[in-house]
Every structure is written in C-alpha cells, then in structure tokens.
Scaffold this motif. Sequence first.
Motif, mmCIF file in Angstrom:
data_model
loop_
_atom_site.group_PDB
_atom_site.id
_atom_site.type_symbol
_atom_site.label_atom_id
_atom_site.label_comp_id
_atom_site.label_asym_id
_atom_site.label_seq_id
_atom_site.Cartn_x
_atom_site.Cartn_y
_atom_site.Cartn_z
ATOM 1 N N TYR B 169 18.690 -18.218 6.150
ATOM 2 C CA TYR B 169 18.883 -18.611 4.745
ATOM 3 C C TYR B 169 20.376 -18.731 4.421
ATOM 4 O O TYR B 169 20.816 -19.701 3.796
ATOM 5 C CB TYR B 169 18.242 -17.590 3.802
ATOM 6 C CG TYR B 169 16.797 -17.296 4.120
ATOM 7 C CD1 TYR B 169 15.781 -18.161 3.695
ATOM 8 C CD2 TYR B 169 16.432 -16.165 4.840
ATOM 9 C CE1 TYR B 169 14.456 -17.901 3.988
ATOM 10 C CE2 TYR B 169 15.103 -15.893 5.134
ATOM 11 C CZ TYR B 169 14.122 -16.765 4.712
ATOM 12 O OH TYR B 169 12.811 -16.495 5.006
ATOM 13 N N LEU B 170 21.145 -17.732 4.847
ATOM 14 C CA LEU B 170 22.582 -17.755 4.554
ATOM 15 C C LEU B 170 23.292 -18.823 5.378
ATOM 16 O O LEU B 170 24.263 -19.436 4.921
ATOM 17 C CB LEU B 170 23.201 -16.374 4.828
ATOM 18 C CG LEU B 170 22.685 -15.260 3.919
ATOM 19 C CD1 LEU B 170 23.336 -13.930 4.300
ATOM 20 C CD2 LEU B 170 22.929 -15.570 2.443
ATOM 21 N N GLY B 171 22.789 -19.072 6.584
ATOM 22 C CA GLY B 171 23.359 -20.136 7.416
ATOM 23 C C GLY B 171 23.131 -21.505 6.795
ATOM 24 O O GLY B 171 24.004 -22.382 6.850
ATOM 25 N N ALA B 172 21.982 -21.695 6.194
ATOM 26 C CA ALA B 172 21.714 -22.966 5.518
ATOM 27 C C ALA B 172 22.689 -23.160 4.362
ATOM 28 O O ALA B 172 23.290 -24.231 4.204
ATOM 29 C CB ALA B 172 20.275 -23.012 5.018
ATOM 30 N N ALA B 173 22.875 -22.125 3.541
ATOM 31 C CA ALA B 173 23.813 -22.243 2.417
ATOM 32 C C ALA B 173 25.226 -22.514 2.927
ATOM 33 O O ALA B 173 25.951 -23.362 2.385
ATOM 34 C CB ALA B 173 23.781 -20.967 1.572
ATOM 35 N N ARG B 174 25.612 -21.836 3.994
ATOM 36 C CA ARG B 174 26.954 -22.029 4.568
ATOM 37 C C ARG B 174 27.131 -23.468 5.052
ATOM 38 O O ARG B 174 28.132 -24.122 4.730
ATOM 39 C CB ARG B 174 27.151 -21.050 5.732
ATOM 40 C CG ARG B 174 28.470 -21.217 6.488
ATOM 41 C CD ARG B 174 28.640 -20.171 7.603
ATOM 42 N NE ARG B 174 27.527 -20.110 8.548
ATOM 43 C CZ ARG B 174 27.315 -20.948 9.555
ATOM 44 N NH1 ARG B 174 28.147 -21.962 9.760
ATOM 45 N NH2 ARG B 174 26.269 -20.812 10.354
ATOM 46 N N LEU B 175 26.172 -23.999 5.809
ATOM 47 C CA LEU B 175 26.326 -25.369 6.324
ATOM 48 C C LEU B 175 26.289 -26.394 5.196
ATOM 49 O O LEU B 175 26.845 -27.491 5.332
ATOM 50 C CB LEU B 175 25.244 -25.686 7.359
ATOM 51 C CG LEU B 175 25.435 -25.037 8.736
ATOM 52 C CD1 LEU B 175 24.252 -25.382 9.648
ATOM 53 C CD2 LEU B 175 26.738 -25.484 9.403
ATOM 54 N N LEU B 176 25.624 -26.071 4.102
ATOM 55 C CA LEU B 176 25.606 -26.973 2.953
ATOM 56 C C LEU B 176 26.840 -26.794 2.068
ATOM 57 O O LEU B 176 27.011 -27.533 1.096
ATOM 58 C CB LEU B 176 24.330 -26.744 2.131
ATOM 59 C CG LEU B 176 23.036 -27.143 2.840
ATOM 60 C CD1 LEU B 176 21.816 -26.560 2.134
ATOM 61 C CD2 LEU B 176 22.916 -28.668 2.923
ATOM 62 N N ASN B 177 27.698 -25.816 2.403
ATOM 63 C CA ASN B 177 28.887 -25.514 1.604
ATOM 64 C C ASN B 177 28.506 -25.213 0.161
ATOM 65 O O ASN B 177 29.137 -25.694 -0.786
ATOM 66 C CB ASN B 177 29.908 -26.659 1.648
ATOM 67 C CG ASN B 177 30.236 -27.135 3.053
ATOM 68 O OD1 ASN B 177 30.293 -28.326 3.308
ATOM 69 N ND2 ASN B 177 30.420 -26.219 3.978
ATOM 70 N N GLN B 197 15.024 -14.809 -1.770
ATOM 71 C CA GLN B 197 15.460 -14.285 -3.080
ATOM 72 C C GLN B 197 16.370 -13.060 -2.912
ATOM 73 O O GLN B 197 17.340 -12.886 -3.650
ATOM 74 C CB GLN B 197 14.229 -13.912 -3.906
ATOM 75 C CG GLN B 197 14.544 -13.486 -5.320
ATOM 76 C CD GLN B 197 13.279 -13.102 -6.071
ATOM 77 O OE1 GLN B 197 12.564 -12.181 -5.687
ATOM 78 N NE2 GLN B 197 12.981 -13.846 -7.125
ATOM 79 N N ALA B 198 16.054 -12.230 -1.944
ATOM 80 C CA ALA B 198 16.860 -11.028 -1.722
ATOM 81 C C ALA B 198 18.295 -11.368 -1.348
ATOM 82 O O ALA B 198 19.204 -10.550 -1.515
ATOM 83 C CB ALA B 198 16.220 -10.173 -0.624
ATOM 84 N N LEU B 199 18.511 -12.578 -0.831
ATOM 85 C CA LEU B 199 19.848 -13.015 -0.429
ATOM 86 C C LEU B 199 20.517 -13.878 -1.490
ATOM 87 O O LEU B 199 21.596 -14.414 -1.274
ATOM 88 C CB LEU B 199 19.748 -13.785 0.897
ATOM 89 C CG LEU B 199 19.224 -12.935 2.062
ATOM 90 C CD1 LEU B 199 18.790 -13.819 3.214
ATOM 91 C CD2 LEU B 199 20.271 -11.932 2.515
ATOM 92 N N GLY B 200 19.849 -14.046 -2.631
ATOM 93 C CA GLY B 200 20.480 -14.754 -3.741
ATOM 94 C C GLY B 200 20.054 -16.189 -3.918
ATOM 95 O O GLY B 200 20.547 -16.871 -4.820
#
Lengths: 242, 242
Positions: B169-177, B197-200
């Motif tokens: 989940y966090l990797g997806a947000a990171r790659l999407l900037n 949800q737990a990761l925001g």
Amino acid sequence: MAGSAEPTNVQALIFDVFGTVVDWRTSLIDDLTAYAARRGIEGDWTALIDAWRQAYVPSMDAVRRNPQADFIILDDLHRRSLERLVDEFGIRGLTEDDLSYMVTGWHRLKPWPDVVPALTRLKTKYILSPLSNGNVGLLTRMAKNAGLPWDLILGGDVFGHYKPDPQTYLGAARLLNLPPEQVMMVAAHNNDLAAAQALGLKTAFIPRPTEYGPLQTLDFDATGDWTIVADDLAGVADRLGC
Amino acid sequence: MAGSAEPTNVQALIFDVFGTVVDWRTSLIDDLTAYAARRGIEGDWTALIDAWRQAYVPSMDAVRRNPQADFIILDDLHRRSLERLVDEFGIRGLTEDDLSYMVTGWHRLKPWPDVVPALTRLKTKYILSPLSNGNVGLLTRMAKNAGLPWDLILGGDVFGHYKPDPQTYLGAARLLNLPPEQVMMVAAHNNDLAAAQALGLKTAFIPRPTEYGPLQTLDFDATGDWTIVADDLAGVADRLGC
C-alpha cells in the motif's frame, strides 16, 4: 531496408521517453515562455531549458555513485537542478508555486506527431511500456496529459536505478515475465540501445534529429546493428506488421 | 448514504483485482471445463478451482515467512498449487501445455459487468491502477484480454511483497508520488481495506456476494468505517462525481 534481422517472438516493446516519445525541448520552451509572460517573469527560457537538460545526466550519475543512499526520483533531481539554474541565470521573484509549475512541466510534455497513432497500432499486438528514467508518477501524469496508450508504466523508481544500469532493462523483462530476447527497446539514442542489446534485448532505433535543437550533436543516425531502424514510430509499426 | 465521509483530494484509485474487478471463479470454471472437454480430460473442475483458490493465501504466507529467499510471483505459486491439486484430484494425462494453459487461465479472467464502464468513467478524473497480489505480467495480460483501462500496473512483484504487507500500500503511494491520504483502495474484501486504512489510505468497499459461489462466508457487507460503500463500481464513480 535498414536493420539487420527481422524480430522474432517479440512480445513487448519498451520505450525511451524523453526525446523518443516526447519533444521535451519545444514543449518546455512553449510552456515556460507562456507561463513566464503571464506571470511577468523575465528570463532566457530557452537557455535555461537547455542547461536544465544538460544537468540531467550528471544528476543521475550522482545518484549512481552513492548506491547506499535512498534513490532520488527524477522529479526531485529536476527540482534541485532548477533551483541552482534559476540562480545562475539571474531569474528572480519565483514563488514556490512557480517552481512547482516549472518542474511539473516535465509531466506536460507533448508527443512527437507520429507517436499516438503508432502506439495505438502497436498496442493491438504488443505490450507497450515506457522504460524511462522518469519516475512512475511523472510518466503516469504525462501519459494522461498526452493520451499515451501504455499498458503499464516502468520508471527508474520501480528499480531504484537509472538507465543504462542493467537493473532497468533486465528488471523490465523480469516484471513482464519475458526473456530479454522477447523484449524490444525502442529509442532515439544509440547508447540506450547498446546497453539493452548487450543484455539480450531486441532494439529499434528512430532518429529525432531536432530533439536538442541547434545543440544536437549525436544520434542523427543509427550507429549500431539494431534489430529495426526506421524513420519514425510509424515505420516501427510497419516493420512489426501492425 | 453509506460511508462515513466524503473523500477529499483523492488523486488515485488502486484496486484489488481477484474478486473485486474480475470474477475468477466463474471465469475459470467456464474456461477449464470447456478446455478439458476439447482435450477429453476428466475432472471435477469446480472443486479443483475452489481448492486452487483456497491454496492462495497459504502459498503467499509461505513466501512471507521466508523473506530472505527470492520473491515468488503468483504465476509460479499458482503452478505449484496446481501440480499438487491435479494429483490430489486424480486428474491424469495432463501435458506441459495443459498445465500452462490452466495457469494462464488467471490471465484470461473476465471482469464483472459493471467494471469496464465504471473504470472508463473514473479514468477521466483519477489515476487508476490495480494493487494486486498478481504479478505485473499476469495483470498486464489480463488487462489486455479484458479491456481494463488501467493507467499503470502495480503487482506484488513490484514491491517484493504480498498484500496485506504494508510495503504494498505504501509502495503504491510512493510510486504515485502521493501521500497515502490521496490514494483510495477499492476492494470487495474488508481485510484489504482495513490494512490500507491503517496506513492512512482512503477506502471504498463494494460487495461481490457471489465471488466464492456457495463457499462464500465473508464480505457480504462492509464491516469497517470505509470512506465509500457502494453497490458496485458504478456507485463508486457516482460518489466520486465521475
């Protein structure tokens, strides 16, 4: 017919983007000149853009020399170079919004006129992806802005490496679940194709002789024994039977 | 109206795929039953497919318990599980081509009927990607076969992790900037949304009450406080103003 061999069994085409797919120089000159006029900011935007692009390779080399550090995405390298250059070029009065607008100019680059029709043809038979030093977020937004019909997006931050590091070409083949010889790298830059070919990928060269404007010194012609050499992406589609 | 809050500032939607986007069970039963009839292979394909899917979570858990080993992609986990199951189910006479056809059945899954029209609407305003435990090659071929209009493809092998590991989940947000709160996870599985949800991340739930056929025991309804709860993806598009 140029090119040494007919490609066999290629399943996926991966594309260099800056210069091969999009005309970064004309796009940025038009975009930033118009923006600066609206904002009343004075500067030699053509010279700044040429210098910005010249900072590109050294900025990636600095990342490459420090592999223990976190990978720095191209958006952030663009920002760092820009901050230095606006100072060098004596451009004053830029706000945070101005700098952000200028950096995201790389998300708004326009494709060369042959690109979208040819990708649309190629997509019917092949998996299409950028393999670019741009970050995934940059490439995704560029594709939406420009209507580039990629099947997926592969950028430097997927691999934590910049081309021509082997991790990029081999990483693309790995994520596509293909042996390298079933993947074709398409580029307007002979050095990109040489790196791909050395790792077993197929190669296609097209010239973009105006990419660097009057500063262009390289890549007017194919200098290697590439699988396909064509005048533009329409020619690549012709050669691949699309 | 279901859902606790209107989403604000969401830029990208990431989708669970197996069950949420595609009807894996009906697709595989139809595909393998027809294939076996053509090939004259006897077997209880419905039971085999249900058992194959039951092997999914344990097979990923085995990868998760051995983080020092190379990541094993879902195509390969599917193959290993299938080899064991055809033996257990007494299905005989399968060739290498048969096994390969069956494993790539997961590349030929059909979307639920609401999916393609709703994704087409959502794509006008949002970045759309799968965030699936499928590998990129599987998800890319599925998208081409089914006409899924993703902007990019994110699978477990991009991150070297399977959901619900936070790296996905966090990797997806990171790659999407994007910060996590500007990314919305869309799924028919409450546990997937709870991890996101737990990761925001923002969350959207749609029920797929026939996903597991008569074996379904979970996920008939939203059990968490999700950002959006809708009947199907058309309802998600409605709620997001597309």
